[in-house]
Design an enzyme around this catalytic site. Structure first.
Site, mmCIF file in Angstrom:
data_model
loop_
_atom_site.group_PDB
_atom_site.id
_atom_site.type_symbol
_atom_site.label_atom_id
_atom_site.label_comp_id
_atom_site.label_asym_id
_atom_site.label_seq_id
_atom_site.Cartn_x
_atom_site.Cartn_y
_atom_site.Cartn_z
ATOM 1 N N PRO A 11 9.785 -4.963 13.331
ATOM 2 C CA PRO A 11 9.362 -5.024 14.723
ATOM 3 C C PRO A 11 8.442 -6.185 15.061
ATOM 4 C CG PRO A 11 8.304 -3.203 13.583
ATOM 5 C CD PRO A 11 9.368 -3.720 12.666
ATOM 6 N N ASN A 12 8.646 -6.700 16.254
ATOM 7 C CA ASN A 12 7.845 -7.764 16.870
ATOM 8 C C ASN A 12 8.128 -9.150 16.305
ATOM 9 O OD1 ASN A 12 6.313 -5.994 18.662
ATOM 10 N ND2 ASN A 12 5.415 -5.195 16.777
ATOM 11 N N ARG A 19 3.968 -15.027 19.406
ATOM 12 C CA ARG A 19 3.072 -13.926 19.105
ATOM 13 C C ARG A 19 1.952 -14.394 18.179
ATOM 14 N NH1 ARG A 19 4.538 -9.936 14.223
ATOM 15 N NH2 ARG A 19 3.029 -8.321 14.694
ATOM 16 N N TYR A 24 0.682 -16.001 12.854
ATOM 17 C CA TYR A 24 2.080 -16.045 12.405
ATOM 18 C C TYR A 24 2.743 -17.419 12.545
ATOM 19 C CZ TYR A 24 1.453 -11.002 12.412
ATOM 20 O OH TYR A 24 0.987 -9.732 12.153
ATOM 21 N N ASN A 75 11.094 -8.500 5.520
ATOM 22 C CA ASN A 75 9.771 -8.446 6.128
ATOM 23 C C ASN A 75 9.783 -7.229 7.051
ATOM 24 O OD1 ASN A 75 7.406 -8.622 7.487
ATOM 25 N ND2 ASN A 75 7.573 -10.796 8.012
ATOM 26 N N ALA A 78 5.349 -4.153 10.768
ATOM 27 C CA ALA A 78 4.457 -2.978 10.806
ATOM 28 C C ALA A 78 5.035 -1.780 10.049
ATOM 29 C CB ALA A 78 4.158 -2.604 12.250
ATOM 30 N N GLU A 99 9.813 -8.467 -0.945
ATOM 31 C CA GLU A 99 9.075 -8.138 0.288
ATOM 32 C C GLU A 99 8.316 -9.382 0.751
ATOM 33 O OE1 GLU A 99 6.414 -4.897 -0.505
ATOM 34 O OE2 GLU A 99 5.269 -5.196 1.343
ATOM 35 N N HIS A 101 5.629 -11.103 3.650
ATOM 36 C CA HIS A 101 4.718 -11.062 4.798
ATOM 37 C C HIS A 101 4.309 -12.491 5.102
ATOM 38 C CE1 HIS A 101 4.643 -6.825 4.326
ATOM 39 N NE2 HIS A 101 4.329 -6.981 3.048
ATOM 40 N N ARG A 108 -6.568 -9.157 5.868
ATOM 41 C CA ARG A 108 -6.616 -8.619 7.223
ATOM 42 C C ARG A 108 -7.145 -7.166 7.219
ATOM 43 N NH1 ARG A 108 -1.129 -9.893 10.129
ATOM 44 N NH2 ARG A 108 -2.425 -9.285 11.925
HETATM 45 C C1 DHK Z 1 4.024 -8.792 10.204
HETATM 46 C C2 DHK Z 1 3.604 -7.788 11.028
HETATM 47 O O1 DHK Z 1 4.187 -7.607 12.203
HETATM 48 C C3 DHK Z 1 2.473 -6.919 10.680
HETATM 49 O O2 DHK Z 1 2.606 -5.623 11.216
HETATM 50 C C4 DHK Z 1 2.214 -6.851 9.186
HETATM 51 C C5 DHK Z 1 3.509 -8.937 8.828
HETATM 52 C C6 DHK Z 1 2.180 -8.245 8.594
HETATM 53 C C7 DHK Z 1 3.561 -10.386 8.363
HETATM 54 O O3 DHK Z 1 2.536 -10.951 7.970
HETATM 55 O O4 DHK Z 1 4.658 -10.960 8.379
HETATM 56 O O5 DHK Z 1 1.010 -6.178 8.942
#
Ligand code: DHK
Length: 149
Positions: A11-12, A19, A24, A75, A78, A99, A101, A108
């Site tokens: 998500p997101n 964002r 990111y 990835n 959340a 995995e 991130h 964090r």
């Molecule tokens: C991306 C997210 O959206 C967060 O909810 C994770 C992760 C971290 C990232 O660092 O890619 O906590």
């Protein structure tokens, strides 16, 4: 072993680039996909690249990967910190799982320090920015090659 790799995004991540760019980065998910495709070609991997804001869709892609793929880079965003269901799905997959991130989750908030997915992952990449995706592909290619030899 299949040289098809699923690259799954939670998500997101569709908002990547817009964002919280201080966390990111400025690259979009389309940029990340293009970079993955370039590196996959070099590694002789085929990739299926997906993103969803819905947990069940990610689970369905893992189930699909079970039938056809040699590895998964994920990835879970959340869902990393909440989803036993994605962990259970990954536990049904026999090939290597990496995995990813983008941010260093350990630097964090405390709630980002725990990952359900890490109990299944063969490797975890965090804090390498979007470069983490191509690093994950390189590792998967190596693991797939090792299994084949
Ligand atoms: C991306 C997210 O959206 C967060 O909810 C994770 C992760 C971290 C990232 O660092 O890619 O906590």
């Amino acid at each position: 072993m299949s040289r098809l790799v699923y690259v799954l995004n939670g998500p997101n991540l569709n908002l990547l680039g817009k964002r919280q760019p201080h966390i990111y980065g400025h690259e979009t998910l389309a940029d990340v996909e293009a970079e993955c495709r370039k590196v996959a070609e070099e590694l002789r991997l085929d990739i299926r690249f997906h993103q969803s804001n819905r947990e069940y869709e990610i689970i369905d892609w893992v189930h699909e990967a079970r039938e056809v793929a040699g590895g998964i880079a994920i990835n879970p965003a959340a869902f990393t910190h909440t989803s036993v269901a994605i962990l259970d799905a990954l536990n049904t997959f026999e090939g290597p799982v990496i995995e990813i991130h983008i941010s260093n989750v350990h630097k964090r908030e405390a709630f980002r320090h725990h990952s359900f997915v890490s109990t299944r992952a063969d490797g975890v990449i965090a804090g390498f920015g979007t470069q983490g995706y191509t690093l994950a592909l390189r590792r998967l290619a190596r693991l797939i090659d090792e299994k084949a030899s």
